[in-house]
Design a protein around this motif. Sequence first.
Motif, PDB file in Angstrom:
ATOM      1  N   LEU A 242     -26.667 -53.856  32.842  1.00 27.90           N
ATOM      2  CA  LEU A 242     -27.769 -53.876  33.159  1.00 27.90           C
ATOM      3  C   LEU A 242     -27.911 -52.927  34.374  1.00 27.90           C
ATOM      4  O   LEU A 242     -27.283 -52.420  35.224  1.00 27.90           O
ATOM      5  CB  LEU A 242     -27.994 -55.349  33.987  1.00 27.90           C
ATOM      6  N   ARG A 243     -29.484 -52.313  34.206  1.00 27.20           N
ATOM      7  CA  ARG A 243     -29.556 -51.312  35.077  1.00 27.20           C
ATOM      8  C   ARG A 243     -30.526 -51.667  36.045  1.00 27.20           C
ATOM      9  O   ARG A 243     -31.579 -52.418  35.789  1.00 27.20           O
ATOM     10  CB  ARG A 243     -30.511 -50.100  34.247  1.00 27.20           C
ATOM     11  N   ILE A 244     -30.298 -51.619  37.270  1.00 24.46           N
ATOM     12  CA  ILE A 244     -30.682 -52.280  38.348  1.00 24.46           C
ATOM     13  C   ILE A 244     -31.254 -51.362  39.493  1.00 24.46           C
ATOM     14  O   ILE A 244     -30.256 -50.596  39.946  1.00 24.46           O
ATOM     15  CB  ILE A 244     -30.036 -53.730  39.024  1.00 24.46           C
ATOM     16  N   ASP A 245     -32.344 -51.045  39.673  1.00 29.54           N
ATOM     17  CA  ASP A 245     -32.950 -50.007  40.620  1.00 29.54           C
ATOM     18  C   ASP A 245     -33.587 -50.788  41.833  1.00 29.54           C
ATOM     19  O   ASP A 245     -34.477 -51.641  41.437  1.00 29.54           O
ATOM     20  CB  ASP A 245     -33.901 -49.041  39.952  1.00 29.54           C
ATOM     21  N   LEU A 246     -33.647 -49.982  42.827  1.00 26.14           N
ATOM     22  CA  LEU A 246     -34.278 -50.603  43.962  1.00 26.14           C
ATOM     23  C   LEU A 246     -35.079 -49.576  44.698  1.00 26.14           C
ATOM     24  O   LEU A 246     -34.222 -48.584  45.166  1.00 26.14           O
ATOM     25  CB  LEU A 246     -33.353 -51.296  45.159  1.00 26.14           C
ATOM     26  N   VAL A 247     -36.283 -49.809  45.204  1.00 25.77           N
ATOM     27  CA  VAL A 247     -36.798 -48.948  46.287  1.00 25.77           C
ATOM     28  C   VAL A 247     -37.203 -49.696  47.261  1.00 25.77           C
ATOM     29  O   VAL A 247     -37.722 -51.009  47.272  1.00 25.77           O
ATOM     30  CB  VAL A 247     -38.431 -48.546  45.655  1.00 25.77           C
ATOM     31  N   MET A 248     -36.737 -49.125  48.611  1.00 26.36           N
ATOM     32  CA  MET A 248     -36.698 -49.830  49.911  1.00 26.36           C
ATOM     33  C   MET A 248     -37.900 -49.433  50.660  1.00 26.36           C
ATOM     34  O   MET A 248     -37.926 -48.156  50.912  1.00 26.36           O
ATOM     35  CB  MET A 248     -35.551 -49.850  50.822  1.00 26.36           C
ATOM     36  N   LEU A 249     -39.019 -50.322  51.172  1.00 27.99           N
ATOM     37  CA  LEU A 249     -40.105 -49.579  51.868  1.00 27.99           C
ATOM     38  C   LEU A 249     -40.259 -50.558  53.166  1.00 27.99           C
ATOM     39  O   LEU A 249     -39.839 -51.602  53.162  1.00 27.99           O
ATOM     40  CB  LEU A 249     -41.502 -49.724  50.977  1.00 27.99           C
ATOM     41  N   LYS A 250     -40.808 -49.798  54.080  1.00 32.12           N
ATOM     42  CA  LYS A 250     -41.556 -50.614  55.152  1.00 32.12           C
ATOM     43  C   LYS A 250     -42.674 -51.064  54.719  1.00 32.12           C
ATOM     44  O   LYS A 250     -43.395 -50.560  53.733  1.00 32.12           O
ATOM     45  CB  LYS A 250     -41.572 -49.587  56.343  1.00 32.12           C
ATOM     46  N   PRO A 251     -43.311 -52.075  55.406  1.00 31.88           N
ATOM     47  CA  PRO A 251     -44.366 -52.738  55.033  1.00 31.88           C
ATOM     48  C   PRO A 251     -45.794 -51.824  54.891  1.00 31.88           C
ATOM     49  O   PRO A 251     -46.579 -51.672  54.059  1.00 31.88           O
ATOM     50  CB  PRO A 251     -44.605 -53.730  56.101  1.00 31.88           C
ATOM     51  N   ASP A 252     -45.686 -50.749  55.908  1.00 34.23           N
ATOM     52  CA  ASP A 252     -46.817 -49.771  56.083  1.00 34.23           C
ATOM     53  C   ASP A 252     -46.542 -48.696  55.005  1.00 34.23           C
ATOM     54  O   ASP A 252     -47.280 -47.890  55.009  1.00 34.23           O
ATOM     55  CB  ASP A 252     -46.915 -49.237  57.543  1.00 34.23           C
ATOM     56  N   GLN A 253     -45.569 -48.701  54.168  1.00 30.91           N
ATOM     57  CA  GLN A 253     -45.220 -47.788  53.294  1.00 30.91           C
ATOM     58  C   GLN A 253     -45.563 -48.358  51.861  1.00 30.91           C
ATOM     59  O   GLN A 253     -45.435 -47.749  50.805  1.00 30.91           O
ATOM     60  CB  GLN A 253     -43.798 -47.310  52.997  1.00 30.91           C
TER      61      GLN A 253
END
Length: 272
Positions: free
Chosen positions: A89-100
């Motif tokens: 399984l290829r699992i990617d994550l982008v982590m953002l602040k709410p204002d991003q």
Amino acid sequence: MDQQQAIETITSALKEKPAIRALFLGGSHGTGFADRFSDIDFVLAAPEGATDEIVALWREAVEQTGEIVLWWDRNVRPLLINAITADWLRIDLVMLKPDQMGGQRQDGLKVLFDHDGLYPTLPEVTPPPVPDPKQMRYQIEEFIRILGLLPLAVGRQEYLNGVLGVFHLRNKLVDLMIAETGIRHRGGLLHLNRLITEEQKQALTALPAPEATQDRMVAAHLAYAAAYLPRARRLARIWGVDWPERFEEVTWAKLAETLKIDRPYDGPDDAD
């Protein structure tokens, strides 16, 4: 564990974590184009953004889906984590602040949880791609530059490198075709079938496979030039891109002088 089970497991593991305020599916799962071969793209919103604490929580959640055999922690991009499990399984994550989150669009996301109501504040629809004349000019010049290296490959008998040059030309042609279609949700090249038309697929399929011999290498370069340059001229006219006329002219002159080969199409009029 299949994709849906992995999504549910990760969502359950993170939903009650105070540091994480929202979790969405992005990529092909967010747009509805996913199939059983798709990777799973997540978008996470946290007040502090991509902190080590968030990364640790994410790893714990992914570990519940299976053994992690590849883990790239912000290696490719500062806000991105890539993981592959033993089930592949290829699992990617982008982590953002709410204002991003402003760069996200509702039609590109599926809500898993949204404690602070971020989703309704996002623009609804992904706009069509905006033509980038500067980037297109670079792509055209790069295609001609690679084509112009052909005498070097022949002169040094670097036929293996010549084959690599053909693959570079092919990539430029694929990028051009995708630009022609103007797909809103491009995704990755592993979704190429939905990014280009049947006519474009037939044109790609008809091109010769490169081989590490002089004749086949030269023939492949010329075939890709005949496929790419008239198409690129048409799109350049539509986008208002100045064609590198002089660069193309002297490149064909050099190819004629050194290899006794001519341009495989008549010239600018072939773009009409």
